[in-house]
Scaffold this active site. Structure first.
Site, short mmCIF file in Angstrom:
data_model
loop_
_atom_site.label_atom_id
_atom_site.label_comp_id
_atom_site.label_asym_id
_atom_site.label_seq_id
_atom_site.Cartn_x
_atom_site.Cartn_y
_atom_site.Cartn_z
N GLY A 10 12.71 80.65 21.42
CA GLY A 10 13.70 81.03 22.06
C GLY A 10 14.57 79.95 23.10
CE1 TYR A 11 18.60 77.17 27.16
CE2 TYR A 11 18.61 79.69 28.83
CZ TYR A 11 19.07 78.04 28.70
OH TYR A 11 20.09 77.17 29.90
CB ILE A 12 13.00 80.25 29.19
CG1 ILE A 12 15.14 80.51 29.66
CG2 ILE A 12 12.29 80.09 29.94
CD1 ILE A 12 14.84 81.83 29.80
CB SER A 34 14.62 89.10 16.48
OG SER A 34 14.10 88.74 17.82
CG PHE A 80 9.00 83.03 26.93
CD1 PHE A 80 9.78 82.97 28.28
CD2 PHE A 80 8.14 82.58 26.54
CE1 PHE A 80 9.36 81.95 29.09
CE2 PHE A 80 7.73 80.91 27.82
CZ PHE A 80 9.16 80.89 28.40
CB SER A 124 14.50 89.21 35.21
OG SER A 124 15.83 89.69 35.71
CE1 TYR A 149 15.55 91.53 29.64
CE2 TYR A 149 16.99 91.79 31.34
CZ TYR A 149 15.64 90.97 30.56
OH TYR A 149 15.32 89.47 31.31
CE LYS A 153 11.63 90.69 30.54
NZ LYS A 153 10.95 89.74 30.01
CG ASN A 197 24.49 90.00 26.03
OD1 ASN A 197 25.54 91.16 25.68
ND2 ASN A 197 24.31 89.57 24.82
NE ARG A 230 24.76 88.20 38.95
CZ ARG A 230 25.51 89.09 39.57
NH1 ARG A 230 26.74 88.73 41.24
NH2 ARG A 230 26.32 90.63 39.09
#
Length: 339
Positions: A10-12, A34, A80, A124, A149, A153, A197, A230
Site C-alpha cells: 500500500g501507500y505508506i 484490496s 499497515f 491516525s 474508521y 484506530k 478520498n 491540516r
C-alpha cells in the site's frame, strides 16, 4: 532480522518497505491487494535492488498467517493492513470492525504464542477529533472519532496497550497526520482505487484531466482563507519515522512493557487552498476547483507538535510542501506512462 510488514504494498507501507530494506532489514510482506497493485512489488525491487518476500492473502485467514510465522523468523511487525476510507466505513461498519480488528488480533496471537515483541501500529490523528488547542501533542485528550474508521484506530491502540501490559511486549503507536507525496524515483506513490478520498490524489487527478474539477468542501471555516487546515507530511519522511521507531524498540533491552506513542507531522498547518496553490506552483499546472458545502464530520484545523518524535527518535520531517507535491506529479506522469 526479518520484519513482517502487513499492507506492505500500500501507500505508506511500500515506502516503509523501501526504507527498511535500505536500512538492512529483511522484509516479509503480507497484502491482500484490496487497495494496492502487484506491480509495486517489482518497483520496490527496482528502487532497492532487493525483492521482499511476498504473500498475497487476507490476514483474517489465521492459518495462512501461521504458515508465514513458521516459514520465517519474524522479529517485529509494522502493521499497515486496514481498510481506510472514512465515508465507506460509515456505510459498512461491520466490515471495517472485522477487517481492521480481526487482522490485528490474529497477528498479536502469533506474537503471543511465539513470544515476539517489537510491534508498530499505524494509527491516525483522527483519534484526537477536533482538538481544543493547537498544536496537538501526545498528551492532547483523545475524543471519540466521528467515523467507524477512526474508532477502529482508537480500539486498535487500546488492544495493543492491553497486549503490551499483559505480556510485557514493546509497542510503538504512530499517529499520522496527512501523508502526501511519492518516492523520488517516481515509481511508488498513492494509488487510490476509484474516486480518491484524500485531497492530494484528487488534486493530482484533476490536474491530469482524470477529474473535471476539484471539490473544496467549505470556504467558511474560521481560518485565514476559509478552508480547512491540516498538517501535510511527506510520505518518505513518514516512512523513515517507522524505521527509527523500530530501531528504538529493538535497542530497548528492558523486560517490562513498552508503549511508545508519537505524533508524526511537520508541526505546520496548511489550508486546502494553500495546498492547491502550492501544487500549481510546484508543477506549473492548473487545478480547476469549485467550492461546495462542508462535509459532515470534517474538522476545522489539525496540526502536530512533533517534538517528542524528534527528541526520542531523532526524527523530524525535512521535506517542504512544494517539494512533496512535485513528487506527486512525477508519480502521476509515471502512471500515465503505464496506460
Amino acid at each position: 532480522m526479518a520484519i513482517l510488514v502487513t499492507g506492505g504494498l500500500g501507500y505508506i507501507g511500500s515506502h516503509t518497505v523501501v526504507e527498511l530494506i535500505n536500512s538492512g532489514f529483511d522484509v516479509v510482506i503480507v497484502d491482500d491487494l484490496s487497495n494496492s497493485e502487484r506491480f509495486i512489488l517489482n518497483n520496490i525491487e527496482e528502487i532497492t535492488g532487493k525483492k521482499p518476500v511476498f504473500y498475497p492473502f487476507d490476514l483474517k485467514r489465521r492459518e495462512l498467517l501461521t504458515q508465514v510465522f513458521e516459514a520465517h523468523k519474524i522479529e517485529g511487525c509494522i502493521n499497515f493492513a486496514a481498510s481506510k476510507a472514512v465515508g465507506e466505513s460509515q456505510i459498512k461498519p461491520v466490515d471495517y470492525y472485522e477487517n481492521n480488528l480481526f487482522s490485528l488480533i490474529n497477528i498479536l496471537q502469533e506474537f503471543k504464542e511465539r513470544e515476539i515483541s517489537n510491534f508498530i501500529f499505524s494509527s491516525s490523528c483522527t483519534v484526537y477529533g477536533q482538538a481544543d488547542t493547537m498544536p496537538i501533542d501526545e498528551n492532547t485528550p483523545l475524543k471519540m472519532p466521528e467515523s467507524v474508521y477512526g474508532k477502529t484506530k482508537q480500539m486498535g491502540e487500546e488492544i495493543l496497550a492491553d497486549f503490551a501490559k499483559a505480556y510485557n511486549r514493546k509497542i510503538s503507536i504512530l499517529r499520522y497526520f496527512n501523508p502526501i507525496g511519492a518516492h523520488p524515483s517516481g515509481k511508488i506513490g498513492e494509488l487510490p482505487i476509484g474516486i480518491p478520498n484524500n485531497l492530494v490524489p484528487y488534486v493530482m487527478q484533476t490536474a491530469s484531466g482524470v477529474r473535471d474539477k476539484l471539490s473544496i468542501w467549505g470556504d467558511d471555516y474560521p481560518t485565514e482563507d476559509g478552508t480547512a487546515v491540516r498538517d501535510y507530511i511527506y510520505v518518505v519522511d513518514l516512512a523513515k519515522a517507522h524505521v527509527a521507531a523500530l530501531k528504538k524498540l529493538i535497542e530497548d533491552q528492558s523486560s517490562e512493557a513498552v508503549i511508545d506513542t508519537y505524533n508524526l507531522g511537520t508541526g505546520k498547518g496548511s489550508s486546502v487552498l494553500e495546498v492547491v496553490k502550492a501544487f500549481e506552483n510546484a508543477n506549473n499546472v492548473e487545478v480547476p476547483y469549485q467550492i461546495c458545502e462542508r462535509r459532515d464530520g470534517d474538522i476545522t484545523i489539525a496540526y502536530a507538535n512533533p517534538a517528542k518524535a524528534e527528541k526520542e527518535l531523532g526524527w523530524k520531517s525535512e521535506t517542504s510542501l512544494e517539494e512533496s507535491l512535485r513528487t506527486v506529479w512525477e508519480w502521476q506522469k509515471y502512471l500515465n506512462s503505464r496506460n
